[in-house]
Design a protein around this motif. Sequence first.
Motif, mmCIF file in Angstrom:
data_model
loop_
_atom_site.group_PDB
_atom_site.id
_atom_site.type_symbol
_atom_site.label_atom_id
_atom_site.label_comp_id
_atom_site.label_asym_id
_atom_site.label_seq_id
_atom_site.Cartn_x
_atom_site.Cartn_y
_atom_site.Cartn_z
ATOM 1 N N VAL A 2 -2.134 -1.550 -4.004
ATOM 2 C CA VAL A 2 -3.096 -0.191 -3.869
ATOM 3 C C VAL A 2 -2.288 0.953 -3.620
ATOM 4 O O VAL A 2 -1.289 1.168 -3.172
ATOM 5 C CB VAL A 2 -3.842 -0.630 -2.563
ATOM 6 C CG1 VAL A 2 -4.374 0.611 -2.222
ATOM 7 C CG2 VAL A 2 -4.333 -1.931 -2.671
ATOM 8 N N LEU A 3 -2.741 2.042 -4.480
ATOM 9 C CA LEU A 3 -2.098 3.465 -4.223
ATOM 10 C C LEU A 3 -3.351 4.239 -3.872
ATOM 11 O O LEU A 3 -4.649 4.232 -4.457
ATOM 12 C CB LEU A 3 -1.664 3.869 -5.693
ATOM 13 C CG LEU A 3 -0.886 5.473 -5.800
ATOM 14 C CD1 LEU A 3 0.090 5.307 -4.869
ATOM 15 C CD2 LEU A 3 -0.798 5.650 -7.380
ATOM 16 N N VAL A 4 -3.169 5.011 -2.844
ATOM 17 C CA VAL A 4 -3.936 5.912 -2.249
ATOM 18 C C VAL A 4 -3.530 7.596 -2.533
ATOM 19 O O VAL A 4 -2.196 7.834 -2.142
ATOM 20 C CB VAL A 4 -4.046 5.780 -0.526
ATOM 21 C CG1 VAL A 4 -5.206 6.996 -0.204
ATOM 22 C CG2 VAL A 4 -4.537 4.717 -0.322
ATOM 23 N N GLN A 14 7.022 18.246 -11.069
ATOM 24 C CA GLN A 14 8.072 17.303 -11.045
ATOM 25 C C GLN A 14 8.247 16.820 -9.833
ATOM 26 O O GLN A 14 8.521 15.700 -9.491
ATOM 27 C CB GLN A 14 9.631 18.034 -11.351
ATOM 28 C CG GLN A 14 9.531 18.496 -12.755
ATOM 29 C CD GLN A 14 11.031 19.442 -12.973
ATOM 30 O OE1 GLN A 14 11.463 20.135 -12.109
ATOM 31 N NE2 GLN A 14 11.610 19.073 -14.266
ATOM 32 N N ARG A 15 8.006 17.614 -8.550
ATOM 33 C CA ARG A 15 8.053 17.167 -7.212
ATOM 34 C C ARG A 15 6.863 15.923 -7.162
ATOM 35 O O ARG A 15 7.165 14.908 -6.564
ATOM 36 C CB ARG A 15 7.763 18.283 -6.325
ATOM 37 C CG ARG A 15 8.917 19.026 -5.978
ATOM 38 C CD ARG A 15 8.730 19.636 -4.433
ATOM 39 N NE ARG A 15 7.736 20.815 -4.850
ATOM 40 C CZ ARG A 15 8.375 22.236 -5.200
ATOM 41 N NH1 ARG A 15 9.467 22.350 -5.277
ATOM 42 N NH2 ARG A 15 7.436 23.185 -5.486
ATOM 43 N N GLN A 16 5.730 16.236 -7.615
ATOM 44 C CA GLN A 16 4.552 15.356 -7.555
ATOM 45 C C GLN A 16 4.860 13.921 -8.372
ATOM 46 O O GLN A 16 4.740 13.111 -7.901
ATOM 47 C CB GLN A 16 3.219 15.981 -8.010
ATOM 48 C CG GLN A 16 2.118 15.318 -7.624
ATOM 49 C CD GLN A 16 1.900 15.329 -6.040
ATOM 50 O OE1 GLN A 16 2.704 14.302 -5.600
ATOM 51 N NE2 GLN A 16 0.961 15.848 -5.700
ATOM 52 N N LEU A 43 0.827 -1.107 0.111
ATOM 53 C CA LEU A 43 0.126 0.052 -0.096
ATOM 54 C C LEU A 43 0.772 1.356 0.138
ATOM 55 O O LEU A 43 1.907 1.259 0.647
ATOM 56 C CB LEU A 43 -0.692 0.024 1.316
ATOM 57 C CG LEU A 43 -1.653 -1.137 1.664
ATOM 58 C CD1 LEU A 43 -2.208 -0.982 3.213
ATOM 59 C CD2 LEU A 43 -2.892 -1.133 0.906
ATOM 60 N N SER A 44 0.697 2.038 -1.021
ATOM 61 C CA SER A 44 1.402 3.281 -0.613
ATOM 62 C C SER A 44 0.405 4.549 -0.993
ATOM 63 O O SER A 44 -0.489 4.562 -1.342
ATOM 64 C CB SER A 44 2.569 3.543 -1.415
ATOM 65 O OG SER A 44 2.238 3.436 -2.950
ATOM 66 N N MET A 45 0.844 5.740 -0.702
ATOM 67 C CA MET A 45 0.411 7.005 -0.794
ATOM 68 C C MET A 45 0.915 8.218 -1.510
ATOM 69 O O MET A 45 2.129 8.314 -1.148
ATOM 70 C CB MET A 45 -0.118 7.202 0.635
ATOM 71 C CG MET A 45 -1.083 8.299 0.921
ATOM 72 S SD MET A 45 -1.890 8.413 2.441
ATOM 73 C CE MET A 45 -2.896 9.986 2.300
ATOM 74 N N VAL A 46 0.326 9.066 -2.055
ATOM 75 C CA VAL A 46 0.660 10.085 -2.822
ATOM 76 C C VAL A 46 -0.197 11.499 -1.939
ATOM 77 O O VAL A 46 -1.243 11.066 -1.999
ATOM 78 C CB VAL A 46 0.441 10.243 -4.181
ATOM 79 C CG1 VAL A 46 1.099 11.359 -4.871
ATOM 80 C CG2 VAL A 46 1.038 9.203 -4.867
ATOM 81 N N PHE A 47 0.803 12.236 -1.568
ATOM 82 C CA PHE A 47 -0.035 13.327 -0.678
ATOM 83 C C PHE A 47 -0.575 14.565 -1.636
ATOM 84 O O PHE A 47 0.171 14.738 -2.876
ATOM 85 C CB PHE A 47 0.972 13.823 0.524
ATOM 86 C CG PHE A 47 1.133 12.801 1.334
ATOM 87 C CD1 PHE A 47 0.217 12.492 2.409
ATOM 88 C CD2 PHE A 47 2.079 11.994 1.193
ATOM 89 C CE1 PHE A 47 0.415 11.428 3.481
ATOM 90 C CE2 PHE A 47 2.336 10.732 2.152
ATOM 91 C CZ PHE A 47 1.478 10.691 3.235
#
Lengths: 543, 296
Positions: A177-179, A161-163, A94-98
Motif C-alpha cells: 500500500v502506498l499513501v 527529482q526530490r519527489q 505500507l509507505s507514504m509519499v509527502f
Amino acid sequence: MSAPLIDIRGLHVSLPPGSDRPYAVENLSMTLAPGEIVCVVGESGSGKSLTARAMMGLLPEPRVRASKGQILFAGQDLLTLTRAERRRLCGEQLSMVFQEPMTALNPLMTVGRQIEEVLIVHSDLGPAERRERILALLAEVQLPDPPRIMASFPHQLSGGQRQRAMIAMALIMDPKVLVADEPTTALDVTTQAQILRLIRELQDRHGTGVMFITHDFGVVAEIADRIVVMQHGRVIETGEADQILNRPEAPYTRALIRAIPSLTPRPRARAEARGLMKVDGLTKTYRMGGWPAKTREVHAVRDVDFTLRRGETLGIVGESGSGKSTVARMLVRLIQPDAGVIDLDGIDLAGLSKAALKPYRRRVQMVFQDPYASLNPRRRVGDIIAEGPVTQGAPHAKAQARARELLGLVGLKPDMAERYPHEFSGGQRQRIGLARALAMDPEVLVADEPVSALDVSVQAQVLELLAEIRERLGLSIVFITHDLRVAAQVCDTIAVMSKGEIVEHGPVADVFADPQHAYTRELLASIPGREWQIPELAEAASA
Amino acid sequence: MNELSETLPQGAAPGRLARLARLWRLFARNRAALFGLAILAGVVALAAIAPVLYPESPFSLAGRPMSPPFGDWLFGTDTLGRDVMAGIAHGARTSLMIGLVATLVAVVFGTTMGALAGYYGGWIDDLLMRITEVFQTIPSFVFAILLVAIMSPSIQSIVIAIAVVSWPALARLVRGEFLSLRNREFVQANVLMGMPDWKIILVQILPNALSPIIVAGSLMVATAILIESGLSFLGLGDPNVMSWGFQVGAGRTVLRRAWWICTFPGFAILLTVLAINLVGEGLNDALNPRLREGKA
C-alpha cells in the motif's frame, strides 16, 4: 474484484475539545484493492489528510486521535497495533509519499543514505546488495545518473527529482500500500505530469494499492480508478472514476465540479484597440557573490515587451522561476527594473524617482497572492481599505465611507469594516485585498496569483467577482498565474513566460488552439485532466 | 447561496475591552505568572508607601547598631544603626525606578536602531549592526562599571550605563522581526499606496513586532535591577540614594555576626527579579499563544 488490501470501517478521528467540530473525520468507510488507485478528494478542512495520517499512525496524538472504527490491513486492525508491530509494517508493507519533498527529506543526509536507512531497518541485505538495489530503483523512477543522485544531498536536486527520490524511498521494500498525500501539489505542472505518469507506471508494474490524497480534480481525472469525495470530515460520495467525474450525484460533488474552470477559453467582446500600458525591453538581472568568488548573474527577466489595452485582461503564465512574479512587481515598481520602459499613457513609470512616482502609484495597483500575509493583522478591515486614499490626501471620513461602499461591492457587508482580518476566511480576505486595491481608483490592476491559495469553489467565486468588477469599472488587468485553466477563463490575451522571457504571446483562444512554441505545447499537454470534458451540470435542485 | 459559499463572521465585532479580557484570560492560565504578578504588586505597593511608612531618611540612625530582626525593628538594624526595613522600602523605589527608566531608554533606542536596520537593509543595516556589535563585544557588567566610573556615580549615570549595555540585544531582536515583516505582502501594499516610510515603520510594522518587544522589555527590567544592585554593591551606586545592592554591600563584612543585614535586602532582590521573570514568561504565553500550544 479481489479482497481489499485496506478496509476502513467507521473511522472517527476526534479533535481536541473546543475545536469547531468534534470529529475531523466522521464515520469514514472505504476500501482499497490491490493494483487500484483510489483518490480521496476534498477541499481544505475536509479531513482527507488526517485519514491518510490515521492509516500511517501519524496523527498528532493524543490531541487528535482515531477514537472509533477500524482500519483493517490483511485482517489486522492497524489502530490496535503496538508501536513495534506498526513499525514493522510501516516502510515494509505500507509507505507514504509527502507533499513537500524538501521538508520530508533530511537535508543533512545524502539521498542514497536515506533510502539505505529503510533497507537497514527492514532487510538483512549486505552493503553491496543494498547499493545495487537502490541504484536499480533510482533508475526505475527515471532519475538520470543514479550513482550521482545517490551521492547528492536533497538541496542539490530539483523539486521533481526530490519527489522521485521520495517515491523510490517509499517503494524500496515493495510495499503493498502506498499513501500519497498531495504528492504533486508543490510541483510545477510539467513536473506534475511526469510524476503522475510515474506513479501510474510503478503502480501497474508492482500491483501496489495507492491511496492518493488531492484537492485537484484535474489530477483525479488523470489518475483515479475510484474516487472518494469528502467534505467536513464525512464521505459525500464514492464511486468509479467515470461515474463521479461525469455523472456525479451528490449536490456537493456537482457544485465542486461545476467550479472547476474549463479549458475552453471564454469568448469575449474585443477590447478597445487603444493601448494603455506599453512595456518595452523590461529586464532584471540579479548579481550574486562577487569578490573573491566569481559574480553569478541570474537573468530573472530578460527583454519583456507587451501592450496592455484598455479593458483587457492580459495573462502572464509560466512555471516557478519563469520570472512572471518579478514582472508583476516591476510593473508596480516594488522591484526597480534594470532596463526597459513601462509607459502608462505617455509617462515612463520605470524611469521615475521614488518621489516623482508617488502621484502615479494610484493608477497601478496590485492584488497579492497570500490571503494571510497580505492584510495587516493588527488593523481593522475598514482602516486597511481606507489607508490608501488617506495617504493620497483624501479626508478620513470620506475614505472610511468609501471603504464601506467597496466592501459591499466585493460581496461583503459594509459593517464588516469594524472587524480584524483573522475573522475572515481565505476567499473573503482576497475580497478585502481587492477592495483595498480598488480604493485607489486604479486603471491597471496587477493580480499576482490571486486565487492560487484558495480552494476551487472559493476560487470560482473570486474569479467571477474579478470579471464582474472589471466590466463595471472598465479596469485593465495583468493576471499572473501558473494555472492554465484559470488563464483560459479569465484572460483575453496571454503571454507565456519561460526562463525570464516571453516565448509566446497572443489571444487566449489562438494560443490554446494552436500553440506555436514547443514550451507552450508542453505546458498545455501537462495540464492534468485535459482530456476530461467537464460535464455541463445543471444547478442542483437544492440550490 | 449554494453549498460552497463561505459564511461571514457573525455577532458583534469584538471591541478593545473584549480583546484585553481575552489577553488577561490567557495570562491568568499561567499560575506562576499570577504569583509573580502578586509579588510584583507587593513590591510596587511597598515602594509607593515607603515615604509614609518611613518618613525619615533611610540613612538616618534609628537605634542601636546591629539589633537583631523581629525585635524593635522588623528586619533589625545595620552596622551604623540604620533600619534595614526602611532601607528595603526606600530601595524598592530606587530599584523599580532605575529598572523601568533604564529599560525604557534601552527599548526606545534599541527599537529605533533595529527598525531602521531591518527595514532599510543594505548599507544602513551593515553600519548599524556593526555599531551594535561593537557594544556587544564588551562584557556588559564590566562595561557598565566602566561607564559609571567615568561619569561618576549618580542615578543618571547608572541609568545611562544600564541602557547602553542593554539596547544591543533588543536592536537585534527588532531587526529580525522587521526583516521578516517588511517582506510581507501587506507592507508591499502600503508601499503601493505611496505611504511614507516612517508611517509604514511606526503604524504598520511596529504593532506587529510589539509582542516580542514587550516580552523582552519586561525581562530586561529584571536584568537592569540586577545590574543596579551589582553596581551599588561595588560602591558605584548613587551615594545619596538607598538601594538594595548598597545594603548587601554594607552588611557583607559582618555577615557572620549580623546575617540579617545582607539577607533581607538580598531576598528583596531575589523575589523582585523572580517575579518580573515570571510575569515576563506569562506575557510571552499570552502574547504568543501559538508557541504555548506547541509546548503542550
